[in-house]
Write a protein that holds these residues in place. Structure first.
Motif, PDB file in Angstrom:
ATOM      1  N   ARG A   1       0.832  -1.208   0.000  1.00 47.29           N
ATOM      2  CA  ARG A   1       0.000   0.000   0.000  1.00 47.29           C
ATOM      3  C   ARG A   1       0.872   1.266   0.000  1.00 47.29           C
ATOM      4  N   ILE A   2       1.911   1.230   0.828  1.00 44.41           N
ATOM      5  CA  ILE A   2       2.801   2.395   0.896  1.00 44.41           C
ATOM      6  C   ILE A   2       3.456   2.632  -0.459  1.00 44.41           C
ATOM      7  N   SER A   3       3.952   1.578  -1.068  1.00 50.79           N
ATOM      8  CA  SER A   3       4.622   1.694  -2.357  1.00 50.79           C
ATOM      9  C   SER A   3       3.684   2.263  -3.416  1.00 50.79           C
ATOM     10  N   ALA A   4       2.457   1.774  -3.448  1.00 45.24           N
ATOM     11  CA  ALA A   4       1.479   2.261  -4.434  1.00 45.24           C
ATOM     12  C   ALA A   4       1.153   3.733  -4.202  1.00 45.24           C
ATOM     13  N   ALA A   5       1.044   4.119  -2.933  1.00 49.61           N
ATOM     14  CA  ALA A   5       0.741   5.521  -2.618  1.00 49.61           C
ATOM     15  C   ALA A   5       1.878   6.431  -3.055  1.00 49.61           C
ATOM     16  N   PHE A   6       3.113   6.009  -2.818  1.00 49.07           N
ATOM     17  CA  PHE A   6       4.280   6.811  -3.223  1.00 49.07           C
ATOM     18  C   PHE A   6       4.370   6.894  -4.742  1.00 49.07           C
ATOM     19  N   GLU A   7       4.068   5.795  -5.411  1.00 54.12           N
ATOM     20  CA  GLU A   7       4.122   5.778  -6.876  1.00 54.12           C
ATOM     21  C   GLU A   7       3.119   6.773  -7.453  1.00 54.12           C
ATOM     22  N   ALA A   8       1.975   6.903  -6.799  1.00 55.07           N
ATOM     23  CA  ALA A   8       0.920   7.783  -7.314  1.00 55.07           C
ATOM     24  C   ALA A   8       1.107   9.239  -6.893  1.00 55.07           C
ATOM     25  N   GLU A   9       1.566   9.471  -5.659  1.00 54.45           N
ATOM     26  CA  GLU A   9       1.572  10.825  -5.133  1.00 54.45           C
ATOM     27  C   GLU A   9       2.928  11.291  -4.599  1.00 54.45           C
ATOM     28  N   GLY A  10       3.921  10.414  -4.626  1.00 57.10           N
ATOM     29  CA  GLY A  10       5.213  10.780  -4.084  1.00 57.10           C
ATOM     30  C   GLY A  10       5.271  10.620  -2.578  1.00 57.10           C
ATOM     31  N   ALA A  11       6.484  10.795  -2.020  1.00 53.76           N
ATOM     32  CA  ALA A  11       6.690  10.565  -0.590  1.00 53.76           C
ATOM     33  C   ALA A  11       6.010  11.607   0.281  1.00 53.76           C
ATOM     34  N   ASP A  12       5.592  12.741  -0.309  1.00 59.50           N
ATOM     35  CA  ASP A  12       4.892  13.763   0.488  1.00 59.50           C
ATOM     36  C   ASP A  12       3.646  13.189   1.154  1.00 59.50           C
ATOM     37  N   VAL A  13       3.070  12.171   0.524  1.00 58.42           N
ATOM     38  CA  VAL A  13       1.814  11.626   1.027  1.00 58.42           C
ATOM     39  C   VAL A  13       1.980  11.044   2.439  1.00 58.42           C
ATOM     40  N   TRP A  14       3.195  10.653   2.802  1.00 57.37           N
ATOM     41  CA  TRP A  14       3.464  10.111   4.137  1.00 57.37           C
ATOM     42  C   TRP A  14       3.086  11.111   5.230  1.00 57.37           C
ATOM     43  N   TYR A  15       3.180  12.416   4.881  1.00 57.52           N
ATOM     44  CA  TYR A  15       2.981  13.471   5.879  1.00 57.52           C
ATOM     45  C   TYR A  15       1.557  14.029   5.872  1.00 57.52           C
ATOM     46  N   THR A  16       0.683  13.459   5.081  1.00 58.63           N
ATOM     47  CA  THR A  16      -0.692  13.947   5.024  1.00 58.63           C
ATOM     48  C   THR A  16      -1.516  13.335   6.151  1.00 58.63           C
ATOM     49  N   GLU A  17      -2.502  14.076   6.599  1.00 53.04           N
ATOM     50  CA  GLU A  17      -3.332  13.627   7.712  1.00 53.04           C
ATOM     51  C   GLU A  17      -4.097  12.358   7.340  1.00 53.04           C
ATOM     52  N   GLY A  18      -4.107  11.404   8.252  1.00 52.98           N
ATOM     53  CA  GLY A  18      -4.856  10.170   8.054  1.00 52.98           C
ATOM     54  C   GLY A  18      -4.131   9.106   7.252  1.00 52.98           C
ATOM     55  N   PHE A  19      -2.868   9.365   6.890  1.00 52.07           N
ATOM     56  CA  PHE A  19      -2.164   8.399   6.048  1.00 52.07           C
ATOM     57  C   PHE A  19      -1.937   7.079   6.795  1.00 52.07           C
ATOM     58  N   LYS A  20      -1.541   7.160   8.064  1.00 55.23           N
ATOM     59  CA  LYS A  20      -1.313   5.937   8.830  1.00 55.23           C
ATOM     60  C   LYS A  20      -2.573   5.087   8.870  1.00 55.23           C
TER      61      LYS A  20
END
Length: 967
Positions: free
Chosen positions: A535-554
């Protein structure tokens, strides 16, 4: 009226085949090179080369420069060397691919953005993390565009329109995936140990981010009182970091060191020693310690040996035990412990041990269960609630020393613990970015264990990262120069675990979660779940590593797998060396222009990268791929000024690539690289560049002559090698030798050897010998003359080889030369391969014969030069020397050729008679003597030879040869 008056002179200039070429003598490289760059881009040279099917692959993987400033001369050296290799491998029949890349994350860019914030009175911590990261991204993008154009201006070929960037979404996804492989294979752990820490930048640093400069440190000798044993004698330690004394938890001794008990019997007024006190010291260091305490040899005495067995079980009092305001902070026992790291080379023979602030100390602490301390904050200050010293800084925000050292020295003195103090200038670690001193600081960090058996099944080269790396170094990699092998091997053999985490914002986060309430040593401390990782890999592929810092990502990543409330998200970022160490995965493995096995044929960088990119790439790939990501490693030295000094803006001795290009052109900068031994440090400056430009002009003139002499040449003129005169067959022999030498040189990355070989051939064997001799035939022989046709055939063969052999090093000039002869909208020398050279051209016996002829010629030309200098003659054609040859075989060889033609004289006599004493002799050519004679006859107005038959033919003032040509 005289026969040579103007009225009777005939002008035969229009009948002579003088060189014809539009190739200019002046190169005008600074103004013309951009046109070639535009042309190459227009006709798509790089992509057209990829269309050549069936060629074996060669991939030089680009070590990414950092996207934060204009190029310096070291960048130019590095990229030019890479370009030599990429172009030469392509022209030797490979599909030689080169994808340039950039390192985009990390502290230097983040630091620049913080500087902009501080200038505006803003605080980075008050800015949304994603917004801050996007500013860092824009900063990197701007410099990538600038650096790309600067690299292209150097003539570097590659996939410039599609480089790799560590901040591309796919790159960030792969970096995270590579990190999560460590999570899954058991290499990743969180530990609390001392690491290199920058108080200015508030982050841990890798060894590759550390540089060493001279630094003046406080030095102190401190007494520790025994609580038991040693008959009350005090143990003395020495340290250059007084600020670590509050963190002392033990004193180490060397099991093999000889110690003694010393009594102070006298003291000067300025000494802090106490008459009657007993001190335990290493015998080898006692004199130095007493001298530091200002005691001469009359003021102390040695009482007895102190065997190390007396230290066993001894507990010392901390120097701050009972200190006013200490609140009992240091009222604990300080054990004496054996340590193999203790020596009697310097200090006292006892080592102050603060497990939180040094690796040896930490290892001793692990072994004996010493407590860790957490007294030092990220900004380099003591924790606010530390008694006596709370809030004091070790290193201030501006990088200067804070009050902590002096405060400790004063406190030790007040406690009666300070035996001596001083200053020491020594090499000390500094941050390569802020240039501020570093400290060792204990802090929780994430590590890759390099000696843990990995759970990945890739055991071909070993079960641990270290084992795989060492085996790869020995068995899988070719090192150029070979000294690189030893350097990297020793570094990896002795290195500690890899600190992966940084306490910053701009980078790829450590994509992992820890269980609430669990300890790092607990089996369930880290969440290891393949579905979460995906899931993490797919999210980074789509939106980049910035998505890690968005609210509710965990919550989004863990939902339906585990309860998000049970886990904490890690927000440290990865060491940027992990980013660049992972490039093999998202460049070599994933790109269509990568490699089938994800392994590069070559990595090429400066020698500093043994502890940088070569090192991190090796560790990273061994952790996730099981082996080294490269088959070859080439290293080059650093750039220095003409005096051998390191370049610096403050000294004003820097050489900017843009300035060299503006004055001379990129090909001159490339030629400087080609003429240099890149395996050592390279010097560059105004005088060196002038010399380089002079070499360029000489080479250019050789090529210009060939172009002029080949005007109008067609294949119909060609003469078969076996029908050529010996001189032409000798040139073919040399071409066959050169073809082997050039290919071997390029294969071995010996560019200096290749260029010097070709330059010597062009200037000595061609310009000063072959061209010099054959100018007469080329200019004055008839168009159908066998000799002229053979010479032009050889010139054509020379042209095809020399332009191609030199094209990897001088791409602009060789393109100019090539298109001067073969114009066309889509033509380019860079679409060609090195010409095949028949082995049948080799003629060693002929070469031996012509070596003798050339030696004899040198003696003759030297004799004629004496006459020219004396103004007896103006040109060699005015001479008809008599040449005495002692060796019968050489005499026969000289008689088998037109030696007068070879010596460029109108006539020449050969004899084996003894030479008169006044004959000219050249010491380095024994057995040859030359007697000068002037040529007899009149001067041919067409070829300028002086011959007896001139004036006796139909065409006035011509020799027979010229008369026959005129018809």
């Amino acid at each position: 009226m005289s026969a040579d008056t103007p009225e009777n002179t005939v002008d035969y200039r229009d009948t002579v085949f003088l060189p014809e070429t539009e190739f200019p003598m002046r190169a005008n490289l600074p103004s013309r090179e951009p046109d070639w760059l535009d042309r190459w881009a227009k006709i798509g040279i790089y992509d057209r080369l990829r269309e050549k099917a069936g060629r074996p692959s060669f991939v030089l993987h680009d070590g990414p420069p950092y996207a934060n400033g204009h190029l310096h001369i070291g960048h130019a050296l590095n990229k030019i060397l890479k370009d030599f290799i990429v172009r030469s491998q392509q022209m030797m029949g490979k599909d030689s691919r080169y994808v340039p890349g950039w390192d985009c994350h990390g502290l230097p860019i983040e630091w620049k953005i913080e500087e902009q914030y501080r200038a505006k009175g803003l605080n980075k911590d008050d800015v949304d993390t994603v917004a801050f990261r996007q500013e860092c991204r824009r900063f990197a993008e701007g410099w990538i565009d600038i650096q790309r154009e600067e690299f292209k201006r150097l003539g570097i070929t590659g996939k410039w329109e599609k480089p790799y960037l560590t901040m591309d979404y796919h790159s960030e996804a792969v970096i995270a995936e590579e990190f999560m492989k460590l999570l899954m294979n058991g290499a990743l752990y969180q530990g609390s140990k001392p690491v290199m820490w920058s108080p200015v930048e508030k982050t841990a640093l890798a060894e590759a981010e550390v540089e060493y400069h001279d630094h003046t440190s406080h030095t102190i000798w401190v007494r520790f009182k025994p609580r038991n044993g040693l008959d009350g004698a005090k143990v003395v330690i020495w340290t250059t970091t007084p600020w670590t004394i509050p963190q002392n938890r033990a004193v180490a001794y060397g099991p093999g060191i000889a110690y003694g008990l010393y009594e102070v019997t006298g003291r000067p007024e300025n000494s802090t020693a106490v008459i009657g006190e007993y001190l335990v010291l290493a015998d080898a260091l006692a004199t130095q310690v007493m001298a530091a305490a200002k005691l001469d040899e009359t003021m102390y005495r040695r009482l007895r040996d102190v065997p190390v067995s007396e230290f066993e079980g001894v507990q010392l009092a901390h120097p701050y035990a009972g200190i006013e305001g200490g609140n009992g902070e240091w009222d604990f026992d300080v054990p004496m412990l054996p340590g193999d790291h203790v020596t009697d080379d310097a200090g006292t023979g006892f080592v102050h041990t603060a497990p939180s602030h040094g690796d040896d100390d930490y290892q001793l602490g692990l072994k004996f269960g010493l407590p860790m301390t957490y007294n030092v904050e990220p900004d380099g200050s003591y924790r606010a609630d530390l008694p006596v010293f709370g809030g004091q800084t070790i290193i201030q925000p501006d990088g200067k020393e804070g009050p902590a050292n002096v405060s400790n020295i004063k406190a030790l003195h007040a406690q009666g613990a300070l035996l001596a103090k001083g200053k020491l200038k020594h090499s000390y670690p500094h941050s390569w970015r802020s240039k501020a001193p570093l400290i060792f600081r204990n802090t929780p960090q994430w590590f890759a264990a390099i000696d843990v058996k990995l759970e990945d099944g890739m055991d071909t080269y070993g079960e641990t990262i270290r084992a795989r790396a060492l085996k790869s170094i020995d068995e899988l990699v070719q090192w150029t120069p070979v000294t690189g092998r030893n350097r990297l091997y020793s570094m990896i053999e002795s290195r500690p675990d890899w600190v992966l985490s940084r306490q910053r914002a701009w980078g790829v986060p450590l994509t992992c979660f820890t269980k609430v309430g669990a300890k790092p040593t607990d089996a369930d401390f880290l969440l290891r779940n393949a579905e979460v990782n995906a899931r993490i890999s797919a999210a980074f592929e789509a939106e980049g590593a910035d998505v890690w810092y968005t609210e509710g990502f965990k919550e989004k990543m863990l939902d339906g797998i585990v309860d998000p409330a049970d886990y904490t998200q890690v927000f440290d970022v990865l060491d940027v060396w992990f980013d660049s160490g992972s490039t093999h995965a998202f460049v070599l493995r994933d790109r269509e222009d990568g490699t089938a096995d994800g392994i590069a044929d070559l990595y090429l960088e400066g020698t500093d990268q043994h502890r940088g990119w070569f090192h991190s790439s090796m560790l990273q790939a061994c952790a996730t791929k099981g082996r080294a990501p490269y088959r070859g490693v080439l290293t080059h030295g650093f750039t220095l000024d003409e005096k051998g000094m390191k370049m610096s803006k403050s000294l004003g001795n820097t050489v900017a690539p843009a300035d060299v290009i503006g004055q001379y052109g990129a090909d001159i900068l490339r030629l400087w690289v080609a003429q240099s031994d890149y395996t050592v440090d390279l010097r560059i400056g105004k005088e060196i560049l002038k010399g380089t430009a002079d070499s360029y002009r000489r080479l250019r003139n050789t090529l210009r002559f060939m172009l002029g002499a080949l005007a109008g040449y067609s294949e119909a003129e060609a003469v078969a090698p076996e029908e050529m005169p010996e001189l032409e067959r000798w040139v073919l022999h040399r071409l066959a030798e050169l073809d082997e030498a050039v290919r071997k040189g390029y294969t071995a990355y010996d560019f200096q050897g290749v260029f010097q070989t070709l330059f010597t051939f062009c200037t000595v064997e061609l310009s000063a010998f072959y061209f010099d001799i054959r100018k007469d035939a080329l200019y004055c022989d008839g168009a159908d003359s066998m000799r002229r046709r053979a010479a032009r055939t050889v010139l054509d063969l020379l042209f095809h080889r020399l332009t191609k052999w030199l094209a990897p090093m001088l791409p602009f000039t060789m393109e100019d030369v090539w298109l001067s002869r073969f114009p066309g909208e889509t033509n380019s020398v860079h679409l060609e391969d090195f010409a095949e050279t028949p082995a049948a051209w080799l003629a060693p016996e002929l070469a031996t014969k012509w070596d003798g002829i050339r030696r004899a010629r040198r003696a003759v030309t030297a004799a004629l030069e004496v006459q020219r200098t004396a103004k007896v003659i103006g040109a060699s054609l005015e001479a008809a020397p008599v040449v005495h040859v002692e060796d019968a075989a050489l005499e026969a060889a000289l008689k088998s050729v037109d030696f007068a033609d070879i010596c460029i004289t109108s006539d020449l006599s050969l004899t084996n008679d003894a030479a008169p004493s006044e004959a000219f002799r050249l010491p380095e050519v024994p057995g040859i003597a030359v007697v000068f004679e002037t040529a007899e006859g009149e001067k041919c107005e067409r070829c300028w030879k002086i011959l007896p038959d001139v004036g006796s033919h139909a065409h006035p003032h011509t020799c027979k040869r010229c008369n026959d040509v005129l018809g």
